[in-house]
Design a protein around this motif. Structure first.
Motif, PDB file in Angstrom:
ATOM      1  N   GLU A   1       0.871  -1.395  -0.167  1.00 25.46           N
ATOM      2  CA  GLU A   1      -0.019   0.122  -0.007  1.00 25.46           C
ATOM      3  C   GLU A   1       0.907   1.014  -0.121  1.00 25.46           C
ATOM      4  N   VAL A   2       1.938   1.243   0.702  1.00 21.02           N
ATOM      5  CA  VAL A   2       3.076   2.196   0.704  1.00 21.02           C
ATOM      6  C   VAL A   2       3.487   2.404  -0.776  1.00 21.02           C
ATOM      7  N   ARG A   3       4.078   1.325  -1.061  1.00 23.20           N
ATOM      8  CA  ARG A   3       4.367   1.240  -2.579  1.00 23.20           C
ATOM      9  C   ARG A   3       3.867   1.855  -3.674  1.00 23.20           C
ATOM     10  N   ALA A   4       2.367   1.604  -3.494  1.00 23.76           N
ATOM     11  CA  ALA A   4       1.411   1.981  -4.448  1.00 23.76           C
ATOM     12  C   ALA A   4       1.434   3.683  -4.785  1.00 23.76           C
ATOM     13  N   ARG A   5       1.589   4.201  -3.659  1.00 28.39           N
ATOM     14  CA  ARG A   5       1.876   5.781  -3.578  1.00 28.39           C
ATOM     15  C   ARG A   5       2.889   6.192  -4.259  1.00 28.39           C
ATOM     16  N   GLY A   6       3.928   5.293  -4.439  1.00 28.16           N
ATOM     17  CA  GLY A   6       5.146   5.744  -4.998  1.00 28.16           C
ATOM     18  C   GLY A   6       6.475   6.179  -4.466  1.00 28.16           C
ATOM     19  N   VAL A   7       7.528   6.222  -5.185  1.00 25.11           N
ATOM     20  CA  VAL A   7       8.870   6.602  -4.643  1.00 25.11           C
ATOM     21  C   VAL A   7       9.394   7.832  -4.999  1.00 25.11           C
ATOM     22  N   ILE A   8      10.370   8.354  -4.290  1.00 24.31           N
ATOM     23  CA  ILE A   8      11.051   9.700  -4.785  1.00 24.31           C
ATOM     24  C   ILE A   8      12.474   9.522  -4.268  1.00 24.31           C
ATOM     25  N   ALA A   9      13.427  10.038  -5.179  1.00 24.92           N
ATOM     26  CA  ALA A   9      14.664   9.952  -4.838  1.00 24.92           C
ATOM     27  C   ALA A   9      15.492  11.146  -5.371  1.00 24.92           C
ATOM     28  N   PHE A  10      16.593  11.550  -4.974  1.00 31.50           N
ATOM     29  CA  PHE A  10      17.336  12.641  -5.501  1.00 31.50           C
ATOM     30  C   PHE A  10      18.480  12.122  -6.087  1.00 31.50           C
ATOM     31  N   SER A  11      18.791  12.360  -7.260  1.00 30.57           N
ATOM     32  CA  SER A  11      20.084  11.895  -7.961  1.00 30.57           C
ATOM     33  C   SER A  11      20.098  12.426  -9.539  1.00 30.57           C
ATOM     34  N   SER A  12      21.251  12.720  -9.841  1.00 30.72           N
ATOM     35  CA  SER A  12      21.467  13.110 -11.334  1.00 30.72           C
ATOM     36  C   SER A  12      22.336  11.894 -11.875  1.00 30.72           C
ATOM     37  N   GLY A  13      22.228  10.672 -11.264  1.00 35.92           N
ATOM     38  CA  GLY A  13      23.173   9.710 -11.901  1.00 35.92           C
ATOM     39  C   GLY A  13      22.422   8.273 -11.971  1.00 35.92           C
ATOM     40  N   ASN A  14      23.275   7.459 -11.444  1.00 37.79           N
ATOM     41  CA  ASN A  14      22.829   5.971 -11.583  1.00 37.79           C
ATOM     42  C   ASN A  14      21.901   5.587 -10.639  1.00 37.79           C
ATOM     43  N   HIS A  15      21.750   6.186  -9.459  1.00 34.07           N
ATOM     44  CA  HIS A  15      20.622   5.907  -8.543  1.00 34.07           C
ATOM     45  C   HIS A  15      19.530   6.105  -9.134  1.00 34.07           C
ATOM     46  N   ALA A  16      19.308   7.350  -9.840  1.00 32.25           N
ATOM     47  CA  ALA A  16      18.194   8.006 -10.386  1.00 32.25           C
ATOM     48  C   ALA A  16      17.394   6.939 -11.415  1.00 32.25           C
ATOM     49  N   GLN A  17      18.445   6.289 -12.232  1.00 31.56           N
ATOM     50  CA  GLN A  17      17.998   5.286 -13.180  1.00 31.56           C
ATOM     51  C   GLN A  17      17.611   3.962 -12.419  1.00 31.56           C
ATOM     52  N   GLY A  18      18.277   3.558 -11.462  1.00 29.82           N
ATOM     53  CA  GLY A  18      17.826   2.390 -10.581  1.00 29.82           C
ATOM     54  C   GLY A  18      16.620   2.318 -10.172  1.00 29.82           C
ATOM     55  N   VAL A  19      16.370   3.375  -9.242  1.00 29.58           N
ATOM     56  CA  VAL A  19      15.055   3.510  -8.599  1.00 29.58           C
ATOM     57  C   VAL A  19      14.095   3.650  -9.683  1.00 29.58           C
ATOM     58  N   ALA A  20      14.204   4.535 -10.743  1.00 24.58           N
ATOM     59  CA  ALA A  20      13.123   4.801 -11.846  1.00 24.58           C
ATOM     60  C   ALA A  20      12.683   3.307 -12.332  1.00 24.58           C
ATOM     61  N   ALA A  21      13.878   2.627 -12.795  1.00 19.85           N
ATOM     62  CA  ALA A  21      13.487   1.181 -13.282  1.00 19.85           C
ATOM     63  C   ALA A  21      12.718   0.213 -12.447  1.00 19.85           C
ATOM     64  N   ALA A  22      13.230   0.376 -11.113  1.00 22.66           N
ATOM     65  CA  ALA A  22      12.622  -0.439 -10.265  1.00 22.66           C
ATOM     66  C   ALA A  22      11.160  -0.044  -9.833  1.00 22.66           C
ATOM     67  N   ALA A  23      10.746   1.141  -9.710  1.00 24.05           N
ATOM     68  CA  ALA A  23       9.436   1.470  -9.710  1.00 24.05           C
ATOM     69  C   ALA A  23       8.679   1.145 -10.732  1.00 24.05           C
ATOM     70  N   LYS A  24       9.162   1.381 -12.157  1.00 26.71           N
ATOM     71  CA  LYS A  24       8.390   0.994 -13.368  1.00 26.71           C
ATOM     72  C   LYS A  24       8.300  -0.516 -13.299  1.00 26.71           C
ATOM     73  N   GLY A  25       9.322  -1.362 -12.839  1.00 24.57           N
ATOM     74  CA  GLY A  25       9.176  -2.575 -12.699  1.00 24.57           C
ATOM     75  C   GLY A  25       7.897  -3.350 -11.894  1.00 24.57           C
ATOM     76  N   HIS A  26       7.441  -2.382 -10.877  1.00 30.96           N
ATOM     77  CA  HIS A  26       6.673  -2.596  -9.828  1.00 30.96           C
ATOM     78  C   HIS A  26       5.355  -2.019 -10.124  1.00 30.96           C
ATOM     79  N   GLY A  27       5.098  -1.127 -11.193  1.00 33.41           N
ATOM     80  CA  GLY A  27       3.919  -0.615 -11.745  1.00 33.41           C
ATOM     81  C   GLY A  27       3.641   0.587 -10.821  1.00 33.41           C
ATOM     82  N   VAL A  28       4.570   1.346 -10.207  1.00 37.26           N
ATOM     83  CA  VAL A  28       4.230   2.336  -9.419  1.00 37.26           C
ATOM     84  C   VAL A  28       5.075   3.723  -9.689  1.00 37.26           C
ATOM     85  N   PRO A  29       4.703   4.806  -9.483  1.00 35.77           N
ATOM     86  CA  PRO A  29       5.100   5.932  -9.903  1.00 35.77           C
ATOM     87  C   PRO A  29       6.579   6.430  -8.973  1.00 35.77           C
ATOM     88  N   SER A  30       7.336   7.012  -9.858  1.00 32.40           N
ATOM     89  CA  SER A  30       8.496   7.522  -9.330  1.00 32.40           C
ATOM     90  C   SER A  30       8.880   8.929  -9.670  1.00 32.40           C
TER      91      SER A  30
END
Lengths: 325, 325
Positions: free
Chosen positions: A65-94
């Motif tokens: 239920e928490v995940r469904a609301r989405g995630v947020i990260a600060f990054s201009s680099g590799n962490h940004a892409q890692g979190v974005a891809a993980a959120a997309k893989g779970h079908g939740v917003p980032s």
């Protein structure tokens, strides 16, 4: 706290979504180093760096239920892409908060991986306040880049694979050199090796002039970098080791190493020529230490983690033109 | 004749010595192709190409007394390195006959892998006579580059891995595009897929102007290339398909594809950017066809073999400068 149990649980969640990267080698690299060199190419991981492991581990560990609301990260680099891809893989917003002067390609890549990119003006806006406001309004969960147990557990799955693959290669005693920023990957690998391959010892590698972790380990307490810009190894430059990662590294890691930018570029060129992989400067420092600091390494074999490959063509060709033979 | 039993026996001999290469992917490549793209990076194999598999298979299949006298091969490229490394791994001598105008780096690499390199003058010496003389004097066994059952069996182990890895990815029906010279890799993969993944169909990919295999398949009998030089895809240029490989391809393969040199360079740049691997022009034609010939490919997914990565820095940076933006 991150433990081997947390890492093994992360490995179960990552089986399938993450890629099991191979262990590479070349007799030409062995000759340079004067010992066997085994390279763990996390540049071949999804999104081009190990950060996908930590991002997926953290997102998958959230209450649904928490995940469904989405995630947020600060990054201009590799962490940004890692979190974005993980959120997309779970079908939740980032939501990824990036400086407005970040390279267009990184912004475009992060958007293409499904993230909402929110740009801020470094000079006039408070990044943390902006993130807190967005997180509060939308109920987003912050995924920190390294000082977070589930992120460390995800990065630690790299260490589980190294333990298995080194055993297959007949290597039971060796230094495992890890490109180190805040220490998420290094501490995660160290915990995995402690449990699964106690003869393998994790050691952080940093660029010269930005060796906060090496100095912190030597001093026995957290040291800061005097500056945070001006390195081509930008992917692994952080102000200081994390409050969670540092005690783990202090307990388990061998002394840190530092290499020059020129050595990182030489390692990139040799990885091109001998391993056929693309690594970025910050992802090349561990291989550089394995090749060019043989006197500082112990044992008949050395394992180097090539942590990421997100480098632009200009920088890559500069490395090849200067050192690519 | 090469059969699935011969391929499976080769796989047993190659387990350990050869590297099990992963299957790579990127959502950015999927978007270009309009379907899922899975890449088998044989550039990550020992010696930088799939040729190590065939070399090891052939050398390991020899009677130990015969093998002890050594092996001989004609090659200025990937086959030379594959055979040299396989012989070294077995502790037996190898002689590689190369033209005296071959690139110094390739000569040096082949020597560094333990081979005795014998140079001949293309204009004034008969390569085959020289080889026959050396083989006769020393009792060396000739390892042919593709038209040899044990070599085909070794290359076919790539197909066994593709069958398993595609199933793990949920892909049971797809075209498997293979960079094709004499047809050793293509026919070996086709035989493996016939037995292990009958919904996967091997198809040869060649450079435009050097599409002897595609024309031979279309005509139903062996066709020759009008010329043998002038392609940047030199690793996969051969006069015509083999007498052993052609009937296998005729029975099992789908129609051949051809791509331009510019498309091969674009595929190299995209493999750099999105997969973090180094591929040579001849090793990029299958990926190029997957990306830029979508109308000629069938199914929701396509698998492309990236067969080798032995490219010099100058050619690689030309690809990045033109298409790596």
């Amino acid at each position: 706290m991150t433990s081997i149990a947390l890492i093994e649980a992360a490995a179960q969640r990552l089986a399938g979504p993450a890629r099991r990267t191979p262990l590479l080698s070349s007799p030409f690299l062995d000759e340079i180093a004067g010992r066997r060199v085994l390279v763990k190419p996390e540049c071949l991981q999804h999104t081009g760096s190990f950060k996908f492991r930590g991002g997926w581990s953290a997102v998958s560990a959230l209450d649904p239920e928490v995940r469904a609301r989405g995630v947020i990260a600060f990054s201009s680099g590799n962490h940004a892409q890692g979190v974005a891809a993980a959120a997309k893989g779970h079908g939740v917003p980032s939501v990824i908060i990036m400086p407005s002067d970040a390279p267009q390609l990184k912004i475009a890549n992060t958007r293409a991986l499904g993230a909402e990119v929110v740009l801020y003006d470094r000079a006039n806006e408070d990044r943390d306040a902006l993130g807190a406001k967005l997180a509060g309004e939308r109920g987003l969960t912050l995924i920190k880049p390294f000082d977070e147990p589930q992120v460390i557990a995800g990065q630690g799955t790299t260490g589980l694979e190294i333990a298995e693959q080194a055993a297959e290669e007949g290597v039971s005693r060796a230094d495992v050199l890890v490109c180190c920023g805040g220490g998420g990957l290094t501490s995660g690998i160290a915990l995995a090796l402690e449990a699964k391959a106690p003869g393998l010892r994790a050691r952080p590698v940093e660029p010269e002039g930005f060796d906060d972790v090496a100095r912190s380990l030597a001093a026995g307490l957290i040291q800061r970098n005097p500056r945070l810009s001006g390195s081509i190894c930008d992917a692994i430059i952080t102000p200081q080791p994390g409050d969670i990662t540092f005690p783990i590294m202090q307990r388990l890691c061998g002394p840190g190493l530092a290499v020059s930018e020129e050595e990182a570029l030489r390692a990139m060129a040799l990885a091109f020529l001998r391993l056929k992989i693309v690594i970025e400067p910050g992802g090349a420092v561990a291989l550089a230490a394995a090749l060019f600091r043989p006197e500082a390494v112990e044992g008949d074999a050395v394992i180097a983690v090539a942590s990421g490959g997100n480098v632009d063509a200009g920088m890559f060709c500069e490395a090849l033109e200067r050192f690519g033979g």
